[in-house]
Scaffold this motif. Structure first.
Motif, PDB file in Angstrom:
ATOM      1  N   MET A  12       0.827  -1.202   0.000  1.00 21.99           N
ATOM      2  CA  MET A  12       0.000   0.000   0.000  1.00 21.99           C
ATOM      3  C   MET A  12       0.862   1.253   0.000  1.00 21.99           C
ATOM      4  N   THR A  13       0.413   2.252  -0.738  1.00 29.23           N
ATOM      5  CA  THR A  13       1.107   3.532  -0.771  1.00 29.23           C
ATOM      6  C   THR A  13       0.704   4.347   0.447  1.00 29.23           C
ATOM      7  N   ARG A 110      -5.091  -5.420  12.905  1.00 27.70           N
ATOM      8  CA  ARG A 110      -5.034  -6.828  12.520  1.00 27.70           C
ATOM      9  C   ARG A 110      -5.314  -6.997  11.028  1.00 27.70           C
ATOM     10  N   ALA A 111      -6.311  -6.247  10.515  1.00 30.35           N
ATOM     11  CA  ALA A 111      -6.671  -6.377   9.108  1.00 30.35           C
ATOM     12  C   ALA A 111      -5.540  -5.907   8.201  1.00 30.35           C
ATOM     13  N   LEU A 112      -4.922  -4.768   8.540  1.00 29.29           N
ATOM     14  CA  LEU A 112      -3.847  -4.262   7.693  1.00 29.29           C
ATOM     15  C   LEU A 112      -2.623  -5.162   7.765  1.00 29.29           C
ATOM     16  N   MET A 113      -2.328  -5.684   8.950  1.00 29.51           N
ATOM     17  CA  MET A 113      -1.223  -6.632   9.084  1.00 29.51           C
ATOM     18  C   MET A 113      -1.444  -7.821   8.150  1.00 29.51           C
ATOM     19  N   ASP A 114      -2.684  -8.312   8.108  1.00 30.92           N
ATOM     20  CA  ASP A 114      -3.003  -9.462   7.270  1.00 30.92           C
ATOM     21  C   ASP A 114      -2.946  -9.096   5.781  1.00 30.92           C
ATOM     22  N   LEU A 122       6.900 -11.769  10.643  1.00 27.46           N
ATOM     23  CA  LEU A 122       7.160 -11.788  12.073  1.00 27.46           C
ATOM     24  C   LEU A 122       7.452 -13.199  12.554  1.00 27.46           C
ATOM     25  N   ASP A 123       8.420 -13.333  13.451  1.00 29.30           N
ATOM     26  CA  ASP A 123       8.620 -14.618  14.101  1.00 29.30           C
ATOM     27  C   ASP A 123       7.591 -14.755  15.224  1.00 29.30           C
ATOM     28  N   GLU A 124       7.584 -15.908  15.868  1.00 26.82           N
ATOM     29  CA  GLU A 124       6.574 -16.175  16.903  1.00 26.82           C
ATOM     30  C   GLU A 124       6.614 -15.126  18.004  1.00 26.82           C
ATOM     31  N   PRO A 143      -2.038   7.531  10.171  1.00 23.14           N
ATOM     32  CA  PRO A 143      -0.987   7.359   9.156  1.00 23.14           C
ATOM     33  C   PRO A 143       0.413   7.349   9.759  1.00 23.14           C
ATOM     34  N   GLU A 144       0.623   8.224  10.757  1.00 20.52           N
ATOM     35  CA  GLU A 144       1.953   8.309  11.372  1.00 20.52           C
ATOM     36  C   GLU A 144       2.304   7.002  12.098  1.00 20.52           C
ATOM     37  N   ASN A 145       1.334   6.476  12.869  1.00 20.28           N
ATOM     38  CA  ASN A 145       1.587   5.241  13.598  1.00 20.28           C
ATOM     39  C   ASN A 145       1.720   4.047  12.658  1.00 20.28           C
ATOM     40  N   CYS A 146       0.946   4.043  11.576  1.00 26.00           N
ATOM     41  CA  CYS A 146       1.083   2.971  10.579  1.00 26.00           C
ATOM     42  C   CYS A 146       2.473   2.984   9.963  1.00 26.00           C
TER      43      CYS A 146
END
Length: 492
Positions: A12-13, A110-114, A122-124, A143-146
């Protein structure tokens, strides 16, 4: 930072991230409008009807929804501070806004991570840390935190990958920690992997063995295999027939012997892949400590090294680790304490704060000068600790130390320091994790000393070795595994 994925696909941009965050804000606003409309309708209906105001309830529902409860509640929320007991009151709408925002943010993260596929990077340990961070009060989805969160993950993807391999192997066998600081040898052991009936004693042992196989297959360019075809599946099948134990089974990369006592001995037979794993571990743990030299074996003699460690083995103790050492030393006011590698006084200062009279030894002239001038220690000896004669000193009540690890020098320093300790005194040392299990003559000499010593016996525990958390010296540029040795010299 969101331009390319590991597979080369577009991510994503920044504008897309901004659009998602704006949609999040609109979602929260719509829910707040619904909240206001619901409560306004509820109050208006209550004024019209002789039945009065109707109240929906979630009581009695075992899976009570925190968001639903906050939505239908009109009363202010009161909460007591755990420490002070002070009661704070929050208006119902403000409370709902907080719960709503956290719920939406949690789902967005969670959705954006997926969607970005970052969960696969990511490791365990990192996955657990990420999801634990969402459990209570997630960071605002902005946006800043993302950019900060996913930029960090992308920038750290190599380190996370390496840490995942290191953690998997460390879980397989605690003695892995002893293999030259980072290197695994041709054999690993899993104690009590199977119980007396031939089943897995703990299923995490099976899962860890599958993870190790996954690492080897990934390095070999092969996909994971099913449970039944995995090395763990072969162990399960063999364990069911206890009459045939001990027995040997073979996998794609190793030979594994199952003993009747449930122990597993694993020999790695693909040397190229074993070397590849060790190179990755060396990259992760760092070769800045002597265990990472080309020749990792200690000199084949119990005598002390006659030359200083590379860079004097100076990897300074953090405040958290120093606190653990001082706690185990049980220092009392007025006691005499020796710090044989005082460095920047990370151990010496808290020992002095506990009321001890501290003697510092430091081989580097600049640090020795600072111990006296900047840190205010009256008794500072500049020189090589191994060159000092215990007979020239009155015995010490306590010794706290973080010696150089280079090629078993931590063993030399601990054995020498023990001679400075009075009967009944306590020695607490930070050491390379290999100090506990390595079997060359230098380490065996240390083990004989430890066997003769007594445990410190805090809260009835009789352990002498204690693992420090992974990454305890990451601040000093190495992820090498470390332990604390805490022993008491027997009274004579």
């Amino acid at each position: 930072m969101f331009e390319q994925s590991r597979a080369g696909q577009e991510l994503m941009t920044p504008q897309q991230i901004t659009d998602i965050c704006e949609a999040r804000d609109q979602t929260i606003a719509m829910w707040l409008d619904l909240y206001d409309h619901y409560h306004a309708t509820r109050d208006a209906a209550g004024r019209l009807s002789i039945a009065g105001t109707l109240a929906l309830s979630t009581s009695g529902d075992r899976c009570e929804d925190k968001l639903t409860k906050a939505f239908i509640t009109a009363e202010p929320q009161r909460k007591a501070d755990r420490d002070t007991g002070k009661i704070t009151e929050t208006a119902a709408r403000e409370h709902f806004t907080t719960v709503l925002t956290q719920t939406v943010d949690r789902r967005c993260w969670r959705a954006l991570m997926d969607q970005l596929g970052f969960d696969q990077l990511l490791d365990e340990q990192a996955r657990r840390e990420f999801h634990d961070g969402l459990r209570d009060t997630p960071a605002a989805f902005t946006p800043e935190n993302c950019a900060a969160t996913f930029g960090h993950i992308w920038g750290s993807r190599r380190e996370l990958y390496l840490r995942g391999i290191a953690n998997v192997l460390a879980k397989l066998d605690r003695r892995f920690r002893s293999h030259d600081g980072f290197k695994i040898g041709s054999r690993l052991i899993i104690d009590r992997a199977l119980n007396e009936w031939g089943s897995w004693d703990r299923y995490e042992r099976r899962d860890t063995l599958r993870d190790v196989e996954r690492v080897f297959r990934e390095l070999d360019g092969k996909p994971p295999v099913s449970e039944s075809q995995s090395i763990a599946g072969l162990v399960t099948d063999a364990g069911r027939n206890r009459a045939n134990l001990p027995t040997v089974i073979h996998g794609d990369y190793w030979r594994l012997r199952i003993f009747k006592n449930g122990n597993l001995h694993i020999w790695f037979e693909n040397k190229d892949l074993l070397n590849a794993v060790n190179l990755l571990l060396a990259e992760y743990y760092g070769e800045v400590i002597g265990d990472g030299y080309d020749t990792t074996e200690a000199e084949d003699a119990p005598g002390f090294h006659l030359t200083p460690a590379k860079n004097f083995g100076a990897f300074f103790t953090s405040e958290d680790i120093a606190k653990k050492v001082i706690e185990r030393a049980e220092i009392q006011p007025g006691q005499r304490v020796l710090e044989p590698s005082a460095g920047s006084a990370a151990l010496a200062k808290p020992a002095r704060d506990a009321g001890a009279e501290v003697t510092c030894v430091e081989i580097q002239p600049g640090l020795a000068h600072e111990l006296g001038v900047l840190h205010g220690f009256a008794d500072v000896i500049e020189g090589d600790f191994l060159a000092l004669n215990p007979a020239d000193f009155a015995p010490f009540d306590r010794i706290v130390m973080n010696p150089p690890f280079d090629r078993g020098r931590d063993c030399d320093h601990v054995r020498h320091a023990y001679e400075f300790l009075k009967p009944g005194g306590v020695l607490v040392a930070i050491m390379s994790a290999r100090a506990e299990f390595a079997e060359d003559k230098r380490h065996l000499a240390l083990h004989r000393l430890v066997e003769q010593a007594a445990p410190v016996c805090r809260w009835g525990r009789k352990d002498k070795w204690f693992d420090l958390p992974p990454g305890s010296f990451a601040h000093a540029g190495t992820n090498v595994n470390t332990v604390v040795l805490a022993i008491r010299k027997p009274d004579r």
